[in-house]
Design an enzyme around this catalytic site. Structure first.
Site, PDB file in Angstrom:
ATOM      1  N   GLY A   1       1.090  -1.626  -0.155  1.00 40.52           N
ATOM      2  CA  GLY A   1       0.625   0.368   0.049  1.00 40.52           C
ATOM      3  C   GLY A   1       0.386   1.649  -0.109  1.00 40.52           C
ATOM      4  O   GLY A   1       2.280   1.096   0.222  1.00 40.52           O
TER       5      GLY A   1
ATOM      6  N   GLN B   1       2.736   9.803   1.051  1.00 34.35           N
ATOM      7  CA  GLN B   1       4.704   9.436   1.849  1.00 34.35           C
ATOM      8  C   GLN B   1       5.271   9.447   0.311  1.00 34.35           C
ATOM      9  O   GLN B   1       6.328   8.933   0.494  1.00 34.35           O
ATOM     10  CB  GLN B   1       3.732   8.009   1.517  1.00 34.35           C
ATOM     11  CG  GLN B   1       3.352   7.486   2.515  1.00 34.35           C
ATOM     12  CD  GLN B   1       2.734   6.023   2.625  1.00 34.35           C
ATOM     13  OE1 GLN B   1       2.024   5.304   2.778  1.00 34.35           O
ATOM     14  NE2 GLN B   1       3.822   5.368   3.110  1.00 34.35           N
TER      15      GLN B   1
ATOM     16  N   CYS C   1       5.336  -0.417   6.964  1.00 33.47           N
ATOM     17  CA  CYS C   1       4.585   0.998   6.508  1.00 33.47           C
ATOM     18  C   CYS C   1       6.104   1.669   5.631  1.00 33.47           C
ATOM     19  O   CYS C   1       7.556   0.936   6.278  1.00 33.47           O
ATOM     20  CB  CYS C   1       4.443   2.049   7.644  1.00 33.47           C
ATOM     21  SG  CYS C   1       4.617   3.300   6.246  1.00 33.47           S
ATOM     22  N   LEU C   2       5.895   2.343   4.125  1.00 35.13           N
ATOM     23  CA  LEU C   2       7.111   2.046   3.550  1.00 35.13           C
ATOM     24  C   LEU C   2       7.352   3.439   4.647  1.00 35.13           C
ATOM     25  O   LEU C   2       8.999   3.652   3.705  1.00 35.13           O
ATOM     26  CB  LEU C   2       6.778   2.235   1.851  1.00 35.13           C
ATOM     27  CG  LEU C   2       6.181   1.117   1.819  1.00 35.13           C
ATOM     28  CD1 LEU C   2       6.038   1.551  -0.103  1.00 35.13           C
ATOM     29  CD2 LEU C   2       7.635  -0.319   0.607  1.00 35.13           C
TER      30      LEU C   2
ATOM     31  N   HIS D   1      -5.282   1.542   7.666  1.00 31.46           N
ATOM     32  CA  HIS D   1      -3.469   2.346   7.389  1.00 31.46           C
ATOM     33  C   HIS D   1      -3.598   3.015   6.193  1.00 31.46           C
ATOM     34  O   HIS D   1      -2.814   3.951   6.310  1.00 31.46           O
ATOM     35  CB  HIS D   1      -2.676   0.924   6.859  1.00 31.46           C
ATOM     36  CG  HIS D   1      -0.839   1.682   6.957  1.00 31.46           C
ATOM     37  ND1 HIS D   1       0.042   0.922   8.264  1.00 31.46           N
ATOM     38  CD2 HIS D   1      -0.662   1.982   6.331  1.00 31.46           C
ATOM     39  CE1 HIS D   1       0.695   1.641   7.424  1.00 31.46           C
ATOM     40  NE2 HIS D   1       0.683   2.469   6.826  1.00 31.46           N
ATOM     41  N   GLU D   2      -3.792   3.127   4.543  1.00 28.04           N
ATOM     42  CA  GLU D   2      -3.158   4.030   3.759  1.00 28.04           C
ATOM     43  C   GLU D   2      -4.220   5.360   4.115  1.00 28.04           C
ATOM     44  O   GLU D   2      -4.073   6.075   3.838  1.00 28.04           O
ATOM     45  CB  GLU D   2      -3.435   3.215   2.707  1.00 28.04           C
ATOM     46  CG  GLU D   2      -2.746   2.192   1.702  1.00 28.04           C
ATOM     47  CD  GLU D   2      -1.745   2.334   2.444  1.00 28.04           C
ATOM     48  OE1 GLU D   2      -0.743   3.384   2.954  1.00 28.04           O
ATOM     49  OE2 GLU D   2      -0.393   1.248   3.278  1.00 28.04           O
TER      50      GLU D   2
ATOM     51  N   HIS E   1      -2.976   7.239   7.242  1.00 27.78           N
ATOM     52  CA  HIS E   1      -2.287   8.352   6.320  1.00 27.78           C
ATOM     53  C   HIS E   1      -2.684  10.024   5.668  1.00 27.78           C
ATOM     54  O   HIS E   1      -2.153  10.818   5.284  1.00 27.78           O
ATOM     55  CB  HIS E   1      -1.391   7.760   5.053  1.00 27.78           C
ATOM     56  CG  HIS E   1       0.125   6.512   5.142  1.00 27.78           C
ATOM     57  ND1 HIS E   1       1.089   7.541   6.273  1.00 27.78           N
ATOM     58  CD2 HIS E   1      -0.100   5.747   5.062  1.00 27.78           C
ATOM     59  CE1 HIS E   1       1.847   6.233   6.371  1.00 27.78           C
ATOM     60  NE2 HIS E   1       1.073   5.561   5.611  1.00 27.78           N
TER      61      HIS E   1
HETATM   62 NI    NI Z   1       2.316   2.772   6.228  1.00 26.33          NI
END
Ligand code: NI
Length: 172
Positions: free
Chosen positions: A46, A51, A94-95, A136-137, A140
């Site tokens: 994701g 991000q 998470c990236l 989760h996304e 963000h």
């Molecule tokens: Ni994330």
């Protein structure tokens, strides 16, 4: 097509509330496509617009396993219109926080309204890993990271390690 640099936490750009997309135009479609490409290359399941430094309410995800056909999900202005009382505990990463993981509990099933790539309003249901990923996304887009659900002690340990990692990367 372009790979976009992913912003690492802690960073003020990951703490802002994103703004709704007014029109799904070519710039939105281009950004969404680049986000998918960046997510697959990372690799991750994701990715949200903040991000990669964009403040529009856009996210992508794909929870299919390696070797399966890709099932990219592209959501503009996603909203949760229903969520289950039943909860689901899953390990999240998470990236923007590479190599850090924590178990987070969220509704196990959600129904989401969003705009598709043509700007049409759609709804989708998600459960299990996909539900966790979309929630989760969506966090963000509100400036919320998974570490914000942890105790201050655990959060600070992770963020301190991230600061060190960022200093090392800048020095390299
Ligand atoms: Ni994330």
């Amino acid at each position: 097509m372009a790979l976009l640099p992913i912003i690492y936490a802690p960073d003020p750009r990951l703490k802002i509330k994103c703004r709704p997309v007014e029109t799904v135009d070519q710039s939105v479609r281009d950004l969404t496509r680049d986000m998918l490409e960046t997510m697959y290359a990372a690799p991750g399941i994701g990715l949200s617009a903040p991000q990669i430094g964009d403040t529009r309410r856009i996210l992508v995800c794909d929870v299919t396993r390696e070797g399966e056909d890709r099932q990219p999900i592209q959501l503009v202005n996603p909203e949760i219109v229903w969520s289950s009382d039943e909860l689901y505990l899953a390990e999240e990463g998470c990236l923007s926080l590479p190599d850090h993981f924590a178990e987070i509990e969220r509704p196990s099933e959600v129904r989401i309204r969003y705009l598709d790539q043509q700007g049409e309003s759609q709804e989708m249901s998600a459960d299990g890993l996909l539900a966790a990923c979309v929630q989760h996304e969506m966090d963000h887009l509100e400036g919320i990271l998974f570490v914000d659900y942890l105790s201050p002690l655990k959060r600070n340990i992770i963020l301190r390690k991230m600061k060190k990692l960022k200093r090392q990367k800048e020095a390299a």
